[in-house]
Scaffold this active site. Sequence first.
Site, mmCIF file in Angstrom:
data_model
loop_
_atom_site.group_PDB
_atom_site.id
_atom_site.type_symbol
_atom_site.label_atom_id
_atom_site.label_comp_id
_atom_site.label_asym_id
_atom_site.label_seq_id
_atom_site.Cartn_x
_atom_site.Cartn_y
_atom_site.Cartn_z
ATOM 1 N N ARG A 185 22.458 -73.935 -2.243
ATOM 2 C CA ARG A 185 22.093 -75.319 -2.165
ATOM 3 C C ARG A 185 21.060 -75.714 -1.173
ATOM 4 N NH1 ARG A 185 25.399 -77.990 -5.957
ATOM 5 N NH2 ARG A 185 27.607 -77.363 -5.782
ATOM 6 N N GLY B 106 24.605 -81.721 -6.634
ATOM 7 C CA GLY B 106 23.520 -81.163 -6.822
ATOM 8 C C GLY B 106 22.181 -82.340 -6.369
ATOM 9 N N ASP C 37 23.275 -75.080 -7.242
ATOM 10 C CA ASP C 37 24.109 -73.877 -6.615
ATOM 11 C C ASP C 37 24.380 -72.861 -7.616
ATOM 12 O OD1 ASP C 37 26.060 -75.203 -8.599
ATOM 13 O OD2 ASP C 37 27.290 -74.076 -7.547
ATOM 14 N N GLU D 188 19.832 -87.243 -10.660
ATOM 15 C CA GLU D 188 20.459 -86.224 -11.115
ATOM 16 C C GLU D 188 19.358 -84.885 -10.766
ATOM 17 O OE1 GLU D 188 22.766 -84.548 -11.732
ATOM 18 O OE2 GLU D 188 23.423 -84.680 -13.708
ATOM 19 N N ASP D 189 20.020 -83.794 -10.414
ATOM 20 C CA ASP D 189 19.404 -82.614 -10.221
ATOM 21 C C ASP D 189 18.721 -81.949 -11.285
ATOM 22 O OD1 ASP D 189 21.763 -81.860 -11.277
ATOM 23 O OD2 ASP D 189 22.297 -80.461 -9.751
ATOM 24 N N PHE E 86 18.265 -70.198 -15.646
ATOM 25 C CA PHE E 86 19.337 -70.533 -14.544
ATOM 26 C C PHE E 86 18.427 -70.762 -13.366
ATOM 27 C CE2 PHE E 86 23.066 -70.698 -11.696
ATOM 28 C CZ PHE E 86 23.703 -71.672 -12.217
ATOM 29 N N VAL E 87 18.580 -72.112 -12.748
ATOM 30 C CA VAL E 87 18.002 -72.072 -11.550
ATOM 31 C C VAL E 87 18.694 -72.411 -10.441
ATOM 32 C CG1 VAL E 87 15.861 -72.891 -12.631
ATOM 33 C CG2 VAL E 87 17.282 -74.665 -11.950
ATOM 34 N N ASP F 279 20.235 -80.620 -18.832
ATOM 35 C CA ASP F 279 20.282 -79.304 -19.344
ATOM 36 C C ASP F 279 20.575 -79.589 -20.921
ATOM 37 O OD1 ASP F 279 20.420 -76.665 -20.068
ATOM 38 O OD2 ASP F 279 22.107 -76.283 -19.305
HETATM 39 P P1 5GP Z 1 24.198 -80.800 -18.719
HETATM 40 O O1 5GP Z 1 25.557 -81.557 -19.120
HETATM 41 O O2 5GP Z 1 23.000 -81.629 -18.975
HETATM 42 O O3 5GP Z 1 24.321 -79.516 -19.847
HETATM 43 O O4 5GP Z 1 24.390 -80.319 -17.401
HETATM 44 C C1 5GP Z 1 24.195 -80.745 -16.212
HETATM 45 C C2 5GP Z 1 24.707 -80.281 -15.025
HETATM 46 O O5 5GP Z 1 24.965 -78.813 -15.206
HETATM 47 C C3 5GP Z 1 23.827 -80.142 -13.731
HETATM 48 O O6 5GP Z 1 24.191 -81.609 -13.092
HETATM 49 C C4 5GP Z 1 24.129 -79.186 -13.008
HETATM 50 O O7 5GP Z 1 25.177 -79.138 -12.128
HETATM 51 C C5 5GP Z 1 24.512 -77.860 -14.005
HETATM 52 N N1 5GP Z 1 23.245 -77.139 -14.689
HETATM 53 C C6 5GP Z 1 22.670 -77.120 -15.715
HETATM 54 N N2 5GP Z 1 21.515 -76.007 -15.558
HETATM 55 C C7 5GP Z 1 21.706 -75.564 -14.375
HETATM 56 C C8 5GP Z 1 20.975 -74.737 -13.765
HETATM 57 O O8 5GP Z 1 19.991 -73.927 -14.317
HETATM 58 N N3 5GP Z 1 21.403 -74.243 -12.571
HETATM 59 C C9 5GP Z 1 22.340 -74.855 -11.865
HETATM 60 N N4 5GP Z 1 22.544 -74.405 -10.649
HETATM 61 N N5 5GP Z 1 23.084 -75.818 -12.423
HETATM 62 C C10 5GP Z 1 22.620 -76.060 -13.699
#
Ligand code: 5GP
Length: 181
Positions: A167, A46, A161, A101-102, A154-155, A105
Amino acid sequence: MTILKEKRLRVLISAEEIDARCKELGAQITKDYAGQSVHLVGVLKGCVMFLSDLARQIDLDVSIDFLGLSSYGASQQTSGVVRMTSDLSVPIKDRHVLVVEDIIDTGLTMKYLLDNLRTRLPASVAVCTLLYKPENLRTEVPIEYIGFTIPNEFVIGYGLDYAELYRNLPYIGVVVDNEAE
Ligand code: 5GP
């Protein structure tokens, strides 16, 4: 929109807004790390668009490495289980590491990564995320640089992706049902 047949996209953050924010973040990082080298560590896949745009806005000695983490599989729900799918190519001992990081969440992926990187004795570790969804946070993570704080939606696009597609969109979009609007 090959697989999002019944849905369409609403632009949440435009390409122009992303570009302007990368410039601001790059200038801030250049100031904060003045006189030092920065080792950018991108979390695949990402981060790729963001890291490449951000790196070009940093006016310092910059080195770049990547690692792969997986927490979601093909689903939109976090599994809470983080797995390293590929590791860094060079040691980070005594380097100033900036994780790129992208999106953050739940924060579980970043917590896992920071715990892992700290065992390798870098000079410092900081985090730069393009997007931050504070409503979903489930653990404390220090974040030094945030591109945009967004609602709990969700983006996709600009590296993010949906089932490995989208992407390549130049903007960040939210998937909406046609019937919902
Ligand atoms: P976390 O561990 O903080 O919950 O999630 C991190 C990873 O979850 C991100 O690097 C990404 O790959 C995925 N992710 C979380 N939210 C989103 C979202 O809204 N869209 C997408 N495409 N991926 C997400």
